[in-house]
Design a protein around this motif. Structure first.
Motif, PDB file in Angstrom:
ATOM      1  N   PHE A 261      14.455  30.661  -8.066  1.00 30.89           N
ATOM      2  CA  PHE A 261      13.267  31.469  -8.368  1.00 30.89           C
ATOM      3  C   PHE A 261      12.392  30.696  -9.347  1.00 30.89           C
ATOM      4  O   PHE A 261      12.909  29.877 -10.117  1.00 30.89           O
ATOM      5  N   TYR A 262      11.117  31.016  -9.366  1.00 31.75           N
ATOM      6  CA  TYR A 262      10.244  30.374 -10.340  1.00 31.75           C
ATOM      7  C   TYR A 262       9.080  31.290 -10.701  1.00 31.75           C
ATOM      8  O   TYR A 262       8.765  32.232  -9.951  1.00 31.75           O
ATOM      9  N   CYS A 263       8.454  31.030 -11.837  1.00 31.32           N
ATOM     10  CA  CYS A 263       7.271  31.800 -12.258  1.00 31.32           C
ATOM     11  C   CYS A 263       6.643  31.138 -13.477  1.00 31.32           C
ATOM     12  O   CYS A 263       7.045  30.048 -13.876  1.00 31.32           O
ATOM     13  N   GLY A 264       5.664  31.809 -14.053  1.00 34.70           N
ATOM     14  CA  GLY A 264       4.946  31.272 -15.215  1.00 34.70           C
ATOM     15  C   GLY A 264       3.533  30.880 -14.845  1.00 34.70           C
ATOM     16  O   GLY A 264       3.188  30.789 -13.668  1.00 34.70           O
ATOM     17  N   ASN A 265       2.744  30.647 -15.874  1.00 33.99           N
ATOM     18  CA  ASN A 265       1.334  30.332 -15.669  1.00 33.99           C
ATOM     19  C   ASN A 265       1.085  29.149 -14.741  1.00 33.99           C
ATOM     20  O   ASN A 265       0.073  29.115 -14.045  1.00 33.99           O
ATOM     21  N   ALA A 266       2.001  28.188 -14.747  1.00 32.14           N
ATOM     22  CA  ALA A 266       1.816  27.011 -13.890  1.00 32.14           C
ATOM     23  C   ALA A 266       1.789  27.399 -12.416  1.00 32.14           C
ATOM     24  O   ALA A 266       1.274  26.648 -11.584  1.00 32.14           O
ATOM     25  N   PHE A 267       2.332  28.579 -12.104  1.00 32.87           N
ATOM     26  CA  PHE A 267       2.429  29.008 -10.699  1.00 32.87           C
ATOM     27  C   PHE A 267       1.606  30.266 -10.427  1.00 32.87           C
ATOM     28  O   PHE A 267       1.874  30.981  -9.462  1.00 32.87           O
ATOM     29  N   LEU A 268       0.640  30.502 -11.287  1.00 33.39           N
ATOM     30  CA  LEU A 268      -0.113  31.755 -11.172  1.00 33.39           C
ATOM     31  C   LEU A 268      -0.949  31.823  -9.893  1.00 33.39           C
ATOM     32  O   LEU A 268      -1.083  32.875  -9.271  1.00 33.39           O
ATOM     33  N   SER A 269      -1.535  30.712  -9.488  1.00 33.31           N
ATOM     34  CA  SER A 269      -2.417  30.765  -8.320  1.00 33.31           C
ATOM     35  C   SER A 269      -1.620  30.556  -7.041  1.00 33.31           C
ATOM     36  O   SER A 269      -0.679  29.758  -7.007  1.00 33.31           O
ATOM     37  N   PRO A 270      -1.994  31.272  -5.974  1.00 34.68           N
ATOM     38  CA  PRO A 270      -1.298  31.091  -4.702  1.00 34.68           C
ATOM     39  C   PRO A 270      -1.291  29.622  -4.255  1.00 34.68           C
ATOM     40  O   PRO A 270      -0.313  29.127  -3.724  1.00 34.68           O
ATOM     41  N   ARG A 271      -2.373  28.902  -4.557  1.00 35.53           N
ATOM     42  CA  ARG A 271      -2.439  27.493  -4.154  1.00 35.53           C
ATOM     43  C   ARG A 271      -1.322  26.679  -4.819  1.00 35.53           C
ATOM     44  O   ARG A 271      -0.729  25.807  -4.199  1.00 35.53           O
ATOM     45  N   SER A 272      -1.037  26.996  -6.102  1.00 36.02           N
ATOM     46  CA  SER A 272      -0.021  26.221  -6.829  1.00 36.02           C
ATOM     47  C   SER A 272       1.386  26.502  -6.310  1.00 36.02           C
ATOM     48  O   SER A 272       2.328  25.810  -6.664  1.00 36.02           O
ATOM     49  N   ARG A 273       1.517  27.531  -5.481  1.00 35.63           N
ATOM     50  CA  ARG A 273       2.863  27.903  -5.002  1.00 35.63           C
ATOM     51  C   ARG A 273       3.160  27.365  -3.608  1.00 35.63           C
ATOM     52  O   ARG A 273       4.226  27.638  -3.066  1.00 35.63           O
ATOM     53  N   GLN A 274       2.178  26.615  -3.059  1.00 33.45           N
ATOM     54  CA  GLN A 274       2.402  26.106  -1.711  1.00 33.45           C
ATOM     55  C   GLN A 274       3.527  25.079  -1.728  1.00 33.45           C
ATOM     56  O   GLN A 274       3.527  24.184  -2.571  1.00 33.45           O
ATOM     57  N   GLN A 275       4.481  25.257  -0.828  1.00 35.21           N
ATOM     58  CA  GLN A 275       5.600  24.323  -0.634  1.00 35.21           C
ATOM     59  C   GLN A 275       6.495  24.171  -1.872  1.00 35.21           C
ATOM     60  O   GLN A 275       7.103  23.132  -2.068  1.00 35.21           O
ATOM     61  N   VAL A 276       6.532  25.194  -2.704  1.00 33.52           N
ATOM     62  CA  VAL A 276       7.476  25.166  -3.826  1.00 33.52           C
ATOM     63  C   VAL A 276       8.773  25.807  -3.338  1.00 33.52           C
ATOM     64  O   VAL A 276       8.741  26.906  -2.786  1.00 33.52           O
ATOM     65  N   PRO A 277       9.925  25.116  -3.505  1.00 30.17           N
ATOM     66  CA  PRO A 277      11.165  25.712  -3.000  1.00 30.17           C
ATOM     67  C   PRO A 277      11.614  26.875  -3.888  1.00 30.17           C
ATOM     68  O   PRO A 277      11.707  26.732  -5.102  1.00 30.17           O
ATOM     69  N   GLY A 278      11.875  28.019  -3.274  1.00 28.46           N
ATOM     70  CA  GLY A 278      12.334  29.166  -4.056  1.00 28.46           C
ATOM     71  C   GLY A 278      11.381  30.340  -3.921  1.00 28.46           C
ATOM     72  O   GLY A 278      10.368  30.275  -3.221  1.00 28.46           O
ATOM     73  N   VAL A 279      11.732  31.409  -4.623  1.00 27.71           N
ATOM     74  CA  VAL A 279      10.969  32.658  -4.527  1.00 27.71           C
ATOM     75  C   VAL A 279      10.161  32.844  -5.807  1.00 27.71           C
ATOM     76  O   VAL A 279      10.714  32.735  -6.919  1.00 27.71           O
ATOM     77  N   TYR A 280       8.874  33.128  -5.669  1.00 26.08           N
ATOM     78  CA  TYR A 280       8.017  33.372  -6.834  1.00 26.08           C
ATOM     79  C   TYR A 280       8.330  34.758  -7.405  1.00 26.08           C
ATOM     80  O   TYR A 280       8.385  35.739  -6.661  1.00 26.08           O
ATOM     81  N   LEU A 281       8.505  34.822  -8.732  1.00 26.28           N
ATOM     82  CA  LEU A 281       8.936  36.090  -9.356  1.00 26.28           C
ATOM     83  C   LEU A 281       7.788  36.998  -9.776  1.00 26.28           C
ATOM     84  O   LEU A 281       8.032  38.119 -10.227  1.00 26.28           O
ATOM     85  N   GLY A 282       6.562  36.537  -9.695  1.00 25.55           N
ATOM     86  CA  GLY A 282       5.431  37.382 -10.089  1.00 25.55           C
ATOM     87  C   GLY A 282       5.175  37.306 -11.580  1.00 25.55           C
ATOM     88  O   GLY A 282       5.722  36.450 -12.281  1.00 25.55           O
ATOM     89  N   GLU A 283       4.362  38.238 -12.074  1.00 22.78           N
ATOM     90  CA  GLU A 283       3.893  38.155 -13.465  1.00 22.78           C
ATOM     91  C   GLU A 283       4.611  39.113 -14.401  1.00 22.78           C
ATOM     92  O   GLU A 283       4.421  39.065 -15.606  1.00 22.78           O
ATOM     93  N   ARG A 284       5.389  40.040 -13.847  1.00 21.86           N
ATOM     94  CA  ARG A 284       5.937  41.082 -14.715  1.00 21.86           C
ATOM     95  C   ARG A 284       7.461  41.060 -14.736  1.00 21.86           C
ATOM     96  O   ARG A 284       8.108  40.867 -13.712  1.00 21.86           O
TER      97      ARG A 284
END
Ligand code: B12
Length: 308
Positions: A261-284
């Motif tokens: 899983f991953y999250c944080g400001n570095a991954f806030l934009s959908p573009r920054s999450r393209q092809q990142v391995p794992g599940v985005y945890l969101g902001e909360r």
């Protein structure tokens, strides 16, 4: 600002406006609205059944703030940060955030802790973090940037919050099973508060976890994975400039038999999450903890959601 959104083609209000309607209402080109969402995750729009963006009242408020901040001459990325702080201004927990800030101004740790305890009793830990603690930290960042507070006040407030989170974690009941969740920052990131906060929530809800420190190197991460055989690894990164190294951390554990899983400001934009391995945890924290617990069910046989 045009008010050309009239007539029978208007989308019913409860379904949200279409991008053309939002664009006309705000006086911002549709292409700019799309770019703000892709680059800054602002706002996360709903999608119609056909996959088209729909803008709710709340989304329109965020976009109006973004437009007005940019009109003051700020770069769009800075304006997006500022909008998050402004949205915190509208929060129902505003009085508590203000009380934390007042305690911070007076360098009074007991005052801050008393507010956090009151919110904890009332709303539970995860909601207290989302509604009071993280907005207060954003506010400190904004105060520091504008010269409203100095670095000593920022460090004092961070230390009080980290101490409080450490206490929550230490006082948590034993984990319900042997399975662990490993929480780490990216290899170049010193912002540990996000993992400490999530660690405290998981621990108080019965999930075993280990919080690795700031700047978790690939080597330390590999050693921790092999020593604890975790059910899941979470990487949090604040610095967009260091996103690449955080992704390397995720890639480095992707061969292990664990969820990532991953999250944080570095991954806030959908573009920054393209092809990142794992599940985005969101902001909360509330949603992040429940996402992990749903994915790692064995870790929490007796999980019951917090009150609030
Ligand atoms: C405290 C702090 C520090 C402390 C950290 C102490 C610690 N142990 O954590 C110290 C002093 C070490 C620090 C250092 C630096 N910092 Co600093 N810091 C902050 C500050 C004030 C609070 C950070 C924080 O904990 N926020 C609370 C978080 C969790 O909220 P958030 O950032 O808004 O996160 C949102 C989402 O990203 C997401 N999220 C984030 N983390 C997590 C975690 C989980 C589990 C979940 C579910 C969601 C989630 O949810 C939030 C809600 O939308 C912020 C200001 C701010 N706006 O946050 C700056 C900030 C993060 N720092 C910043 C910078 C630039 C730095 C430095 C480079 C400064 C410098 N010139 O030296 C260094 C970097 C050092 C390094 N290599 O990492 C920038 C980052 C800009 C960027 N996006 O790239 C910020 C935003 C300040 C600013 N506006 O310029 N910092």
């Amino acid at each position: 600002m045009g008010d050309a959104v009239t007539g029978s083609d208007r989308t019913p209000r409860d379904q949200g406006l279409r991008i053309r309607e939002a664009s006309e209402l705000l006086g911002v080109p549709a292409v700019t609205l799309r770019s703000w969402e892709l680059r800054y995750g602002l706002p996360m729009t709903l999608r119609s059944d056909g996959g088209h963006r729909r803008y709710t009242e709340a989304a329109l408020i965020q976009l109006g703030l973004m437009r007005d901040e940019i009109a003051t001459g700020q770069q769009a990325s800075d304006a997006a940060q500022r909008v998050r702080v402004l949205l915190d201004e509208l929060s129902p927990a505003r009085a508590r955030i203000d009380a934390v800030m007042a305690g911070s101004d007076r360098r009074d740790s007991s005052e801050i802790e008393a507010v956090l305890q009151e919110s904890l009793d009332d709303r539970g830990l995860a909601a207290t973090l989302d509604e009071v603690v993280l907005p207060a930290m954003r506010q400190i960042g904004s105060w520091w940037e504008s010269g409203r507070c100095d670095v000593a006040q920022e460090q004092f407030t961070t230390a009080v919050v980290r101490g409080w989170l450490a206490r929550m974690t230490t006082l948590a009941p034993p984990a319900a099973s042997g399975q662990q969740v490993l929480l780490a920052t990216g290899p170049r990131d010193m912002h540990t508060l996000g993992i400490e906060a999530l660690g405290a929530v998981l621990r108080t809800q019965g999930t075993g976890c280990r919080v690795l420190g700031a700047r978790t190197s690939l080597r330390d991460l590999a050693a921790a994975v092999s020593a604890t055989e975790p059910a899941a690894v979470v990487i949090v990164s604040h610095l967009s400039t260091q996103r690449r190294s955080a992704i390397e951390s995720l890639i480095s554990v992707s061969h292990a038999e664990c969820l990532t899983f991953y999250c944080g400001n570095a991954f806030l934009s959908p573009r920054s999450r393209q092809q990142v391995p794992g599940v985005y945890l969101g902001e909360r924290m509330v949603e992040a903890a429940s996402l992990i617990q749903r994915a790692v069910p064995l870790a929490l046989p007796s999980y019951a959601p917090e009150a609030g």
